[in-house]
Scaffold this active site. Structure first.
Site, PDB file in Angstrom:
ATOM      1  N   LYS A  22       4.671   9.514   8.278  1.00 49.06           N
ATOM      2  CA  LYS A  22       4.513   9.057   9.658  1.00 49.06           C
ATOM      3  C   LYS A  22       5.579   9.617  10.604  1.00 49.06           C
ATOM      4  O   LYS A  22       5.555  10.792  10.961  1.00 49.06           O
ATOM      5  CB  LYS A  22       4.444   7.532   9.685  1.00 49.06           C
ATOM      6  CG  LYS A  22       3.228   6.994   8.887  1.00 49.06           C
ATOM      7  CD  LYS A  22       3.098   5.508   8.978  1.00 49.06           C
ATOM      8  CE  LYS A  22       2.081   4.988   7.987  1.00 49.06           C
ATOM      9  NZ  LYS A  22       0.691   5.169   8.428  1.00 49.06           N
ATOM     10  N   TYR A  53       0.854  -1.187   0.000  1.00 47.14           N
ATOM     11  CA  TYR A  53       0.000   0.000   0.000  1.00 47.14           C
ATOM     12  C   TYR A  53       0.883   1.228   0.000  1.00 47.14           C
ATOM     13  O   TYR A  53       1.809   1.339   0.807  1.00 47.14           O
ATOM     14  CB  TYR A  53      -0.914   0.017   1.228  1.00 47.14           C
ATOM     15  CG  TYR A  53      -1.833   1.228   1.290  1.00 47.14           C
ATOM     16  CD1 TYR A  53      -1.689   2.183   2.295  1.00 47.14           C
ATOM     17  CD2 TYR A  53      -2.828   1.431   0.347  1.00 47.14           C
ATOM     18  CE1 TYR A  53      -2.524   3.292   2.353  1.00 47.14           C
ATOM     19  CE2 TYR A  53      -3.671   2.535   0.396  1.00 47.14           C
ATOM     20  CZ  TYR A  53      -3.512   3.461   1.404  1.00 47.14           C
ATOM     21  OH  TYR A  53      -4.336   4.564   1.458  1.00 47.14           O
ATOM     22  N   ASP A  59       9.336   2.606  -0.523  1.00 49.38           N
ATOM     23  CA  ASP A  59       8.307   3.298   0.250  1.00 49.38           C
ATOM     24  C   ASP A  59       8.593   3.021   1.725  1.00 49.38           C
ATOM     25  O   ASP A  59       8.244   1.953   2.245  1.00 49.38           O
ATOM     26  CB  ASP A  59       6.919   2.805  -0.153  1.00 49.38           C
ATOM     27  CG  ASP A  59       5.828   3.519   0.632  1.00 49.38           C
ATOM     28  OD1 ASP A  59       4.662   3.494   0.197  1.00 49.38           O
ATOM     29  OD2 ASP A  59       6.131   4.102   1.699  1.00 49.38           O
TER      30      ASP A  59
HETATM   31  P1  KE4 Z   1      -0.809   8.531   4.137  1.00 46.86           P
HETATM   32  O1  KE4 Z   1      -1.303   9.193   2.877  1.00 46.86           O
HETATM   33  O2  KE4 Z   1      -1.907   7.772   4.849  1.00 46.86           O
HETATM   34  O3  KE4 Z   1      -0.061   9.516   5.053  1.00 46.86           O
HETATM   35  O4  KE4 Z   1       0.318   7.474   3.745  1.00 46.86           O
HETATM   36  C1  KE4 Z   1      -0.009   6.471   2.825  1.00 46.86           C
HETATM   37  C2  KE4 Z   1       0.939   5.300   2.991  1.00 46.86           C
HETATM   38  C3  KE4 Z   1       1.996   5.165   2.115  1.00 46.86           C
HETATM   39  N1  KE4 Z   1       2.873   4.141   2.221  1.00 46.86           N
HETATM   40  C4  KE4 Z   1       2.742   3.215   3.206  1.00 46.86           C
HETATM   41  C5  KE4 Z   1       3.733   2.099   3.296  1.00 46.86           C
HETATM   42  C6  KE4 Z   1       1.687   3.312   4.147  1.00 46.86           C
HETATM   43  O5  KE4 Z   1       1.572   2.379   5.120  1.00 46.86           O
HETATM   44  C7  KE4 Z   1       0.769   4.371   4.048  1.00 46.86           C
HETATM   45  C8  KE4 Z   1      -0.400   4.527   5.009  1.00 46.86           C
HETATM   46  N2  KE4 Z   1      -0.472   3.539   6.043  1.00 46.86           N
HETATM   47  C9  KE4 Z   1      -1.808   3.277   6.569  1.00 46.86           C
HETATM   48  C10 KE4 Z   1      -1.733   2.162   7.613  1.00 46.86           C
HETATM   49  N3  KE4 Z   1      -1.046   0.997   7.204  1.00 46.86           N
HETATM   50  C11 KE4 Z   1      -2.408   4.525   7.142  1.00 46.86           C
HETATM   51  C12 KE4 Z   1      -3.634   4.307   7.987  1.00 46.86           C
HETATM   52  C13 KE4 Z   1      -4.869   4.752   7.278  1.00 46.86           C
HETATM   53  O6  KE4 Z   1      -4.981   4.519   6.036  1.00 46.86           O
HETATM   54  O7  KE4 Z   1      -5.726   5.331   7.966  1.00 46.86           O
END
Ligand code: KE4
Length: 447
Positions: A284, A161, A256
């Site tokens: 994060k 993801y 990533d």
């Molecule tokens: P954000 O756009 O949510 O800040 O980041 C996206 C993203 C990109 N790359 C990786 C490896 C990620 O894990 C994420 C977002 N992680 C999720 C939880 N695994 C965020 C939680 C959510 O979607 O509310």
């Protein structure tokens, strides 16, 4: 349905669970405001059959719901809270920054400070750009890879993801190395077909994709430790093969590290595993819990990003001073010895969970990299997302509920990581293992 939506579910939970006046009221009002009552799907608790919590505060390793109940927290804001919640030094840094006003619309000293801290920790980011989310950062890194190579195709991994940009919200096509299909309504097939999805930890599938599309793949984007299918450590040699295959074909390797950056080591996964990607995506922890993403890498590549070059990307609140202050305060406290503590905490928790599962006779596969871990309800640890997604989801939901009732809050999805923090001391870890012993027994009773 995309694998991610399949595992985060949607809508309010089922059976009665944590009830209370304030939380019920806020939940009802949220459901009348936001899709599924949430501002991000996984928060709906759809995968665990419980009404979603409304959390009002956090302090150290614990969070408090709107009715005043405290929980030992392993969501950790989905990764940023590596110091624990509301760390005094981070709170003070944000407070001080706020006294200087908020976003002023020009470059500021605090983004320079954080940028230098990031580059000192991860030298492959010779140049970088801050964004306001990991999604923005990943989307921009992919656009840059395409702009730099003049190629359109991108390879990602099933279960990986990288945020919700159209080209990355895709599912594997019918067969290895075939062009992907939309993973969400609203993603045009034409956009999805510029992505190829292959199994994680399968370098031969990556080689097959490059053999099928020689000279056409702009980049491979990978979570160097997959953590959105639960935690899947890279198989020995996997990352090295990705580096070799992309180098040989003139494609870019994009790490990533939104989750692994500053989590699995002071230099992220690239430092832990000794691989130098061409581009890196961060989020994060780099923002200390404030909205920050970043992408960066080789100076020749980043020199193509506007205004220096033809690849456009922008953001009103990119480099927001309060977010930069939170990130810098966090990184300054993440000295190398802190990772020894995180490693020890992860090992202690893993051992406690293994003993608890064994005592209950519950077959589990536990994966862990440092302070990231996942308990899969299956025999043995999965190596791919497909194996992970086949784990027993109903068993996880029962385990989640029993842990919640015991005051331990896990991710409301079987395919997320447990995020430990430096505030999780031996007492908290042993409290967790004790709760898990009863929760595994509850899982067995529910079979
Ligand atoms: P954000 O756009 O949510 O800040 O980041 C996206 C993203 C990109 N790359 C990786 C490896 C990620 O894990 C994420 C977002 N992680 C999720 C939880 N695994 C965020 C939680 C959510 O979607 O509310």
């Amino acid at each position: 349905m995309s694998s991610r939506r399949a595992v985060t579910g949607g809508g309010a939970g089922g059976a009665a669970a944590t009830r209370g006046d304030a939380m019920d009221d806020l939940r009802a009002r949220a459901e009348g405001l936001f899709p599924g009552g949430v501002n991000s799907p996984v928060r709906a608790f759809g995968a665990v059959g419980r009404p979603p919590l409304v959390l009002a505060a956090g302090a150290g390793p614990r969070v408090r719901d709107a009715d005043g109940r405290w929980y030992l927290d392993y969501i950790g804001s989905w990764g940023p809270a590596i110091l624990g919640h509301a760390h005094p030094a981070v709170v003070e840094a944000v407070r001080a920054a706020a006294l200087d006003g908020f976003a002023l619309g020009a470059t500021g000293p605090r983004e320079v400070e954080l940028g230098e801290l990031v580059r000192a920790a991860m030298p492959s980011l010779e140049r970088l750009r801050f964004t306001s989310s990991g999604t923005e950062a990943a989307m921009s890194a992919v656009r840059l890879a395409r702009g730099a190579t003049g190629r359109d195709l991108v390879v990602k991994f099933s279960g990986g993801y990288h945020g919700h940009s159209d080209g990355l919200l895709v599912e594997a096509g019918s067969g290895v190395a075939t062009l992907a299909i939309p993973g969400s309504a609203g993603v045009p097939a034409a956009i999805a077909s510029a992505t190829i999805v292959v199994p994680y930890n399968d370098p031969d599938a990556v080689a097959a994709a490059f053999a099928a599309h020689p000279g056409r793949i702009a980049a491979v984007i990978v979570e160097p430790v997959a953590a959105n299918a639960g935690v899947l450590p890279p198989a020995p040699g996997f990352l090295e093969r990705l580096r070799a295959i992309t180098m040989a074909d003139g494609a870019l390797l994009v790490f990533d590290e939104v989750i692994t950056g500053f989590r699995v080591g002071p230099g992220g996964a690239q430092g832990r595993f000794g691989i130098r990607p061409d581009l890196t995506v961060l989020g994060k922890i780099v923002g200390g819990g404030m909205p920050v993403g970043a992408y960066g890498g080789r100076a020749d590549l980043m020199g193509l990003v506007a205004p220096a070059g033809p690849v456009y990307q922008a953001g009103t609140l990119s480099g927001h001073p309060l977010a930069m202050a939170a990130g810098a305060a966090t990184l300054r406290l993440l000295t190398p010895d802190r990772y020894d503590a995180l490693e020890a905490a992860g090992a202690r928790l893993e051992a406690g969970l293994r003993a608890a599962a064994a005592a209950a006779g519950t077959p589990v596969g536990i994966t862990r990299v440092g302070s990231l871990l996942t308990v899969f309800f299956r025999s043995g640890a999965p190596a791919t997302a497909e194996e992970a997604f086949a784990a027993d989801r109903a068993a996880y939901a029962r385990f989640f509920g029993a842990m919640l009732d015991a005051g331990v809050l896990l991710a409301p999805s079987p395919f997320e990581a447990w995020f430990l923090s430096l505030a999780h001391g031996e007492g908290e870890l042993d409290e967790t293992a004790a709760a898990a012993a009863a929760a595994f027994a509850a899982v067995e009773a529910g079979r």
